[in-house]
Design an enzyme around this catalytic site. Structure first.
Site, short mmCIF file in Angstrom:
data_model
loop_
_atom_site.label_atom_id
_atom_site.label_comp_id
_atom_site.label_asym_id
_atom_site.label_seq_id
_atom_site.Cartn_x
_atom_site.Cartn_y
_atom_site.Cartn_z
N TYR A 16 1.04 -1.49 -0.05
CA TYR A 16 0.14 -0.08 -0.01
C TYR A 16 0.83 1.23 -0.01
O TYR A 16 0.30 2.50 0.12
CB TYR A 16 -0.81 -0.09 1.28
CG TYR A 16 -0.13 -0.31 2.47
CD1 TYR A 16 0.54 0.85 3.22
CD2 TYR A 16 -0.15 -1.56 3.08
CE1 TYR A 16 1.14 0.50 4.19
CE2 TYR A 16 0.67 -1.71 4.31
CZ TYR A 16 1.29 -0.95 4.67
OH TYR A 16 1.88 -0.98 5.94
N GLY A 17 1.94 1.03 -0.05
CA GLY A 17 2.96 2.16 0.05
C GLY A 17 3.92 2.23 -1.01
O GLY A 17 3.80 2.05 -2.18
N SER A 18 5.24 2.25 -0.64
CA SER A 18 6.46 2.38 -1.77
C SER A 18 6.49 1.19 -2.58
O SER A 18 7.13 1.05 -3.58
CB SER A 18 7.76 2.93 -0.84
OG SER A 18 7.97 1.85 -0.04
N LEU A 19 6.22 -0.12 -2.04
CA LEU A 19 6.17 -1.28 -2.66
C LEU A 19 5.11 -1.28 -3.77
O LEU A 19 5.35 -2.33 -4.59
CB LEU A 19 5.98 -2.35 -1.44
CG LEU A 19 6.97 -2.64 -0.50
CD1 LEU A 19 6.92 -3.82 0.26
CD2 LEU A 19 8.73 -2.86 -1.31
N GLN A 20 4.14 -0.35 -4.12
CA GLN A 20 3.56 -0.17 -5.17
C GLN A 20 4.18 0.01 -6.31
O GLN A 20 4.07 -0.09 -7.63
CB GLN A 20 2.18 0.78 -4.99
CG GLN A 20 1.50 0.24 -4.02
CD GLN A 20 0.21 1.43 -4.02
OE1 GLN A 20 -0.86 1.50 -4.63
NE2 GLN A 20 0.38 2.51 -2.99
N GLU A 21 5.39 0.75 -6.06
CA GLU A 21 6.36 1.15 -7.06
C GLU A 21 7.38 0.20 -7.64
O GLU A 21 7.97 -0.41 -7.09
CB GLU A 21 7.15 2.47 -6.44
CG GLU A 21 8.05 3.09 -7.44
CD GLU A 21 7.52 3.34 -9.00
OE1 GLU A 21 7.94 3.02 -9.99
OE2 GLU A 21 6.51 3.97 -9.06
N GLU A 84 11.24 -4.27 5.38
CA GLU A 84 10.10 -3.54 6.42
C GLU A 84 10.76 -3.56 7.83
O GLU A 84 10.11 -2.70 8.56
CB GLU A 84 8.82 -4.48 6.31
CG GLU A 84 8.46 -4.26 5.03
CD GLU A 84 7.87 -3.09 4.47
OE1 GLU A 84 7.76 -1.91 5.43
OE2 GLU A 84 7.51 -2.55 3.43
#
Length: 175
Positions: A16-21, A84
């Site tokens: 839901y954060g930077s790991l969407q990139e 993480e």
């Protein structure tokens, strides 16, 4: 968990954060897994004071949009757990896929400290891409380089050093 992949369990992970990139995921895993858009109900995505990444906590009423990374191997999950770091717990949750409304059991990273005074507001992925993505990708690569050293830093320590704000311009050092 989903199907088996080359003898290793394959996991589905809601991000839901930077790991969407894709650039961040590729830096960490050396590939971009198949992914689908999804919504996690009953959670809120928070900003964290002094940090460029978000977290989520259950709130009973909110919705968090993100992606499900499909087919994550045990080794990849271990890498993501290390990335993480100790601030998050990996927990089982149910998401709804955006395209099909199918419910899916997945895992996601939830903030450990529900009473953290640094939690505030709503983190915005598009804003992050405009303002912080470039520095975040660079810091992620630095974390990966540093973890090969005998005195390897944690991701938290690497990011604290990299994103130490220059009081003159508010930019991370090195940008």
């Amino acid at each position: 968990m989903s199907m088996l992949s080359r003898g290793k369990a394959a996991h589905d992970l809601f991000v839901y954060g930077s790991l969407q990139e894709p650039e961040v995921v590729n830096a960490l895993l050396n590939r971009v897994p198949d992914h689908v858009s999804a919504v996690l109900s009953g959670f809120h995505r928070f900003r964290l004071k002094g940090r460029v990444y978000p977290t989520i906590l259950p709130d009973g009423t909110g919705e968090v949009t993100g992606k499900v990374l499909k087919g994550i191997t045990d080794d990849e999950l271990k890498m993501l757990d290390e990335f993480e770091d100790v601030e998050y717990d990996r927990e089982a949750v149910e998401v709804v896929l955006t395209d099909t409304s199918e419910k899916l059991q997945v895992e996601t990273y939830v903030w450990k400290n529900k009473d953290d005074p640094d939690l505030y507001g709503e983190w915005d992925f598009e804003e992050w891409k405009r303002h912080d993505k470039e520095g975040f990708v660079t810091a992620t690569k630095k974390f990966l380089e540093d973890r090969r050293l005998p005195e390897a830093k944690t991701r938290i320590d690497t990011f604290k050093t990299f994103f130490k704000q220059d009081s003159e311009n508010g930019k991370p050092l090195g940008s």
